[in-house]
Design a protein around this motif. Structure first.
Motif, PDB file in Angstrom:
ATOM      1  N   GLY A  90       0.770  -1.237   0.000  1.00 36.14           N
ATOM      2  CA  GLY A  90       0.000   0.000   0.000  1.00 36.14           C
ATOM      3  C   GLY A  90       0.801   1.287   0.000  1.00 36.14           C
ATOM      4  O   GLY A  90       0.235   2.369   0.064  1.00 36.14           O
ATOM      5  N   ARG A  91       2.108   1.205  -0.094  1.00 37.20           N
ATOM      6  CA  ARG A  91       2.936   2.419  -0.164  1.00 37.20           C
ATOM      7  C   ARG A  91       3.388   2.581  -1.612  1.00 37.20           C
ATOM      8  O   ARG A  91       4.500   2.226  -1.981  1.00 37.20           O
ATOM      9  CB  ARG A  91       4.105   2.333   0.795  1.00 37.20           C
ATOM     10  CG  ARG A  91       3.650   2.314   2.241  1.00 37.20           C
ATOM     11  CD  ARG A  91       4.814   2.522   3.175  1.00 37.20           C
ATOM     12  NE  ARG A  91       4.364   2.533   4.542  1.00 37.20           N
ATOM     13  CZ  ARG A  91       4.012   3.629   5.211  1.00 37.20           C
ATOM     14  NH1 ARG A  91       4.067   4.797   4.619  1.00 37.20           N
ATOM     15  NH2 ARG A  91       3.614   3.555   6.462  1.00 37.20           N
TER      16      ARG A  91
ATOM     17  N   ARG B  54       1.816   6.381   1.027  1.00 41.11           N
ATOM     18  CA  ARG B  54       0.634   5.801   0.392  1.00 41.11           C
ATOM     19  C   ARG B  54       0.128   6.644  -0.781  1.00 41.11           C
ATOM     20  O   ARG B  54      -0.312   6.114  -1.784  1.00 41.11           O
ATOM     21  CB  ARG B  54      -0.479   5.627   1.422  1.00 41.11           C
ATOM     22  CG  ARG B  54      -0.127   4.626   2.489  1.00 41.11           C
ATOM     23  CD  ARG B  54      -1.307   4.291   3.387  1.00 41.11           C
ATOM     24  NE  ARG B  54      -0.902   3.394   4.446  1.00 41.11           N
ATOM     25  CZ  ARG B  54      -0.701   2.094   4.313  1.00 41.11           C
ATOM     26  NH1 ARG B  54      -0.865   1.535   3.145  1.00 41.11           N
ATOM     27  NH2 ARG B  54      -0.322   1.350   5.333  1.00 41.11           N
TER      28      ARG B  54
END
Length: 167
Positions: free
Chosen positions: A80-81, A128
């Motif tokens: 998710g980054r 993110r």
């Protein structure tokens, strides 16, 4: 209150001296950097050594600081980054640069380097989304002595690796 000689910050500047490595050490390091999950027996077969001999070499390489850690390489996008950026930080002086070390525990900062050139520090950061980058830049710019930042957002990564132990 710590005395002046006591270490008060977890980040240390280290002057590195090359370790004494033979050809087998370098080949072992190459094998480990490609896949550190190999057993000593598997490595021994490839190096024509016994598993205990490989274990002794790995222990020595760790003791000498050649192998700093055995870690899993995590795909930032998969966790998710998705936004990777390099941030150049302009500082007024060395004291200002050292103040940036207060940010060393932020998980968004993957690497922090002092650099030669127009900026004092270069950061590799992973967040993110753009809002996360904006928030991080605010924290950086809030540090006394930081004159400004320049950010370079990565669009694609073609090569990302550590040093080649054979060289």
């Amino acid at each position: 209150m710590p005395n002046k000689t006591e270490e008060t910050n977890a980040v240390k500047q280290v002057r590195h001296q090359p370790a004494r490595l033979d050809d087998v050490d370098r080949k072992l390091l190459g094998l480990l950097s490609a896949d550190s999950a190999q057993s000593y027996a598997e490595l021994g077969e490839r190096l024509h050594l016994s598993a205990p001999a490989v274990h002794d070499r790995v222990k020595r390489l760790k003791r000498d600081g050649v192998i700093r850690a055995t870690v899993a390489k995590i795909d930032g996008c998969k966790v998710g980054r998705t936004l990777l950026a390099f941030v150049l930080v302009n500082t007024k002086n060395v004291v200002s640069t050292k103040r940036l070390l207060t940010l060393n525990n932020l998980p968004e900062i993957e690497e922090m380097h002092t650099v030669a050139g127009d900026s004092g520090v270069m950061l590799k950061v992973r967040v993110r989304e753009t809002e996360g980058l904006e928030e991080l830049l605010g924290k950086i710019q809030d540090i006394e002595g930081v004159d400004g930042t320049r950010s370079y957002i990565v669009l694609s990564t073609f090569v990302e690796r550590g040093p080649d132990p054979a060289l």
